[in-house]
Design an enzyme around this catalytic site. Structure first.
Site, short mmCIF file in Angstrom:
data_model
loop_
_atom_site.label_atom_id
_atom_site.label_comp_id
_atom_site.label_asym_id
_atom_site.label_seq_id
_atom_site.Cartn_x
_atom_site.Cartn_y
_atom_site.Cartn_z
N LYS A 114 0.85 -1.19 0.00
CA LYS A 114 0.00 0.00 0.00
C LYS A 114 0.88 1.24 0.00
O LYS A 114 1.83 1.33 0.79
CB LYS A 114 -0.88 -0.01 1.26
CG LYS A 114 -1.58 1.29 1.56
CD LYS A 114 -1.50 1.69 3.03
CE LYS A 114 -0.11 2.06 3.50
NZ LYS A 114 -0.05 2.69 4.83
N ASP B 151 -5.51 0.13 8.12
CA ASP B 151 -5.34 0.01 6.67
C ASP B 151 -6.04 -1.22 6.09
O ASP B 151 -6.01 -1.43 4.88
CB ASP B 151 -3.85 -0.08 6.32
CG ASP B 151 -3.15 1.27 6.45
OD1 ASP B 151 -3.83 2.30 6.29
OD2 ASP B 151 -1.93 1.28 6.69
#
Ligand code: C5P
Length: 273
Positions: A10, A123
């Site tokens: 990410k 996340d």
């Protein structure tokens, strides 16, 4: 029968810290993207168990691992193998991406996704779709974005694991303005121009804890990155390059410093919306 899922890295292409909740979590406004490169999880039927292999396996414990917590939250059993190709505690999703990959794999095996995946980590919701998104709140408010151009990226990490709470604690300000409007990007030039008007508010805080991050950013820029920034709470930094060749040459040059560096690309979305 086994199921394999990639857990893409990410990237917080931009990350503004806009406030703090009463529970201490910070309010964010972030443009999140993913790379083709990632960890990998393999799920097989069997009692709940976790085995870790891959280049960064030694840096991670199976005890309390987010992959196991993800399976427990989904109420599912599976024999999980995690192949850890990305550095741990490094601002590129890591445990959250791995946990999300486990949840995606379990969904393919017929298990429902948990209602509150953010309980595993801030996340995890964005990593579940692994598609470009604007991420707000403490990570749970997601606005899907159109696919980003498949740009060449270098990820580089100086080999320092940073503690996310420590980086947040080192912030000077927590009341920054949010992101400007996010247009539909067509290529490196317009993305780099837009990014230049944004920040990663965690970058100066991480730099006070690990000044070597500044050298990594300089290294990305001097090897031709059109744009370079730290991702998340660091210490992994990313550079955006005009071609796959320049990215590959840059990654090789950065490795000469003893840093972990790898060339990859921004990824297309993993799950259809
Ligand atoms: O949610 P996650 O486990 O990834 O967060 C790790 C730590 O990072 C939290 O305990 C908190 O200290 C900090 N954090 C925060 N605000 C966020 C996300 C994380 O303060 N939005």
């Amino acid at each position: 029968m086994s199921i394999t899922e990639t857990a893409p890295a990410k990237l917080n292409l931009a990350l503004h810290v806009t406030g703090r909740r009463d529970d201490g979590y910070h309010l964010l406004d972030s443009l999140v993207a993913f790379t083709v490169l990632g960890d990998r999880v393999r799920l097989e039927p069997g009692p709940l168990a976790l085995r870790i292999d891959g280049p960064f396996a030694a840096d991670l414990s199976t005890d309390g691992n987010l992959c196991l917590r993800a399976a427990r939250l989904a109420g599912a059993d599976a024999a999980i193998t995690l192949t850890k190709s990305l550095p741990v505690a490094s601002g590129i999703g890591g445990g959250s991406a791995d946990a999300a990959a486990v949840l995606r794999g379990l969904a393919r095996m017929g298990h429902a996704l948990p209602a509150r995946p953010e309980r595993l980590g801030s996340d995890v919701p964005v990593c579940l779709s692994s598609a470009p998104a604007r991420m707000q709140g403490a990570g749970e408010i997601l606005t899907p974005l159109p696919p980003l151009p498949g740009l060449s990226v270098v990820l580089a990490n100086p080999g320092i694991a940073l503690s996310t709470p420590q980086v947040f604690a080192a912030l000077d300000r927590r009341d920054n303005p949010g992101l400007p409007a996010i247009p539909c990007f067509t290529g490196l030039a317009d993305l780099a121009t837009w990014l230049a008007g944004t920040r990663n508010d965690l970058e100066p805080a991480a730099l006070t804890l690990a000044p070597v991050i500044g050298q990594v950013l300089d290294g990305l820029r001097t090897t031709g990155a059109a744009f370079a920034r730290m991702s998340g709470s660091g210490a992994t930094c990313f550079g955006l390059y005009a071609t796959a060749d320049t990215a590959r040459i840059a990654a090789n040059a950065l490795k000469q410093h003893g840093w972990w560096a790898v060339a990859t690309e921004l990824a297309p979305p993993l799950m259809p919306r």
